[in-house]
Design a protein around this motif. Structure first.
Motif, mmCIF file in Angstrom:
data_model
loop_
_atom_site.group_PDB
_atom_site.id
_atom_site.type_symbol
_atom_site.label_atom_id
_atom_site.label_comp_id
_atom_site.label_asym_id
_atom_site.label_seq_id
_atom_site.Cartn_x
_atom_site.Cartn_y
_atom_site.Cartn_z
ATOM 1 N N GLY A 76 0.860 -1.272 0.109
ATOM 2 C CA GLY A 76 0.046 -0.185 -0.147
ATOM 3 C C GLY A 76 0.914 1.291 0.174
ATOM 4 O O GLY A 76 0.161 2.187 -0.213
ATOM 5 N N ARG A 77 2.234 1.079 0.253
ATOM 6 C CA ARG A 77 2.840 2.384 0.290
ATOM 7 C C ARG A 77 3.839 2.710 -1.140
ATOM 8 O O ARG A 77 4.654 3.276 -0.994
ATOM 9 N N ILE A 78 3.516 1.464 -1.838
ATOM 10 C CA ILE A 78 4.553 1.680 -2.959
ATOM 11 C C ILE A 78 4.345 2.827 -4.051
ATOM 12 O O ILE A 78 5.134 3.485 -4.307
ATOM 13 N N ILE A 79 3.170 2.920 -4.270
ATOM 14 C CA ILE A 79 2.415 4.280 -5.158
ATOM 15 C C ILE A 79 2.847 5.557 -4.535
ATOM 16 O O ILE A 79 3.800 6.055 -5.131
ATOM 17 N N PRO A 80 2.676 5.667 -3.356
ATOM 18 C CA PRO A 80 2.912 7.024 -2.622
ATOM 19 C C PRO A 80 4.523 7.300 -2.607
ATOM 20 O O PRO A 80 4.857 8.271 -2.413
#
Length: 308
Positions: A76-80
């Protein structure tokens, strides 16, 4: 090697077997980007970083290398925190990124969040001047993972040949992996409203300490619980229930309420510095080792895993 495209955002999957095919599929991609003056980032599992540094030689100094097993521990933190951070740092240039978020050692608990991430890249980068190449270990991954790669990538490269995916459907993938999350048998729960927010945080912290969480990680979990329970009060109908238990060397905490998340990218967009509020789910993704979400008309469950 990816063919030129008239699309602003290009998102191919690269199927490979063994180190030679991995190098043959990624190094020319990197060198093409450097030759074109494009900023290049490589976010792959640690051992693959060593392979690519060696294959690139002196050119490796011009590439931003990121260990995906750490930066992408929580999909869940890869994009941001990985992809958008790099792209946003180069607003006037086309960027070229290799991102490998799914590898054979990923657990079955992690996989649904991984494949949802791959699907959501397409909407997160729509209209952006970028190419993100996603390698898939054809020999080590399951048939399901390879099938899902066709659904999450508009273009697939296999055995040196590139073709449009016949089953590209990222929205359907996001919905398919919006899986129900039954309450764990070992879970202890605490129902809360606005007046019980401090007690809810204490409830989780006390049990997490008993399960072996301490120091910074305990502080991180306390902040996560504060964000999630406050969101339930403000956006989820005013009440909720928080559950906590231990599982496979992790403390697991989840919050259930009657709200519904309408935005699939909630918690995955970097927040502008001047933005007031609205960072709760983003912070949850940054602080935990895995986030699983189930949302629908009957309510939302946000389940967080923190390594002890």
């Amino acid at each position: 090697m990816t063919a030129p495209s008239t699309e602003l955002f290009v998102h191919p999957a690269l199927f490979y077997r063994g180190e030679e095919e991995y190098v043959d599929g990624t190094v020319p991609f990197i060198r093409e980007g450097l030759a074109a003056g494009e900023p290049v980032a490589v976010a792959v599992p640690g051992p693959k970083l060593d392979i690519l540094r060696s294959a690139l030689g002196d050119a490796a100094t011009d590439v931003r290398f990121i260990d995906m097993t750490q930066a992408g521990r929580n999909p869940g933190r890869i994009i941001p925190k990985v992809l958008r951070v790099f792209a946003d740092a180069h607003p006037t240039s086309r960027v070229r990124i290799i991102g490998e978020p799914i590898w054979p050692d990923r657990s079955g608990v992690e996989y649904p969040a991984c494949v949802q991430h791959e699907a959501l890249i397409n909407s997160a980068f729509e209209g952006r001047d970028a190419t993100i190449l996603c390698p898939y270990d054809e020999a080590g991954l399951s048939e399901q993972a390879l099938t899902d790669a066709y659904a999450t990538h508009p273009v697939v490269i296999s055995e040196g040949r590139q073709r449009n995916s016949p089953s590209y459907a990222p929205e359907r993938v996001v919905e398919r992996y919006n899986e129900p999350l039954p309450i764990a048998e070992a879970a202890e729960g605490y129902a809360f409203g606005a007046d019980e927010l401090p007690a809810a945080r204490y409830f989780v912290a006390e049990r997490a300490t008993r399960f072996g969480l301490s120091g910074v990680r305990l502080d991180d979990l306390a902040l996560v619980v504060a964000e999630l329970t406050t969101n339930s009060v403000v956006h989820g109908g005013g009440t909720g229930t928080v559950y906590v238990w231990a599982e496979n060397g992790q403390v697991v905490c989840e919050v259930r309420d009657g709200g519904q998340l309408k935005d699939p990218l909630a918690g995955r967009r970097p927040s502008p510095p001047a933005q007031v509020g609205g960072r709760g789910l983003l912070l949850v993704n940054y602080l935990t080792d895995l986030v699983r979400v189930h949302t629908g008309p009957d309510g939302t469950v946000i389940r967080c895993y923190v390594d002890c």
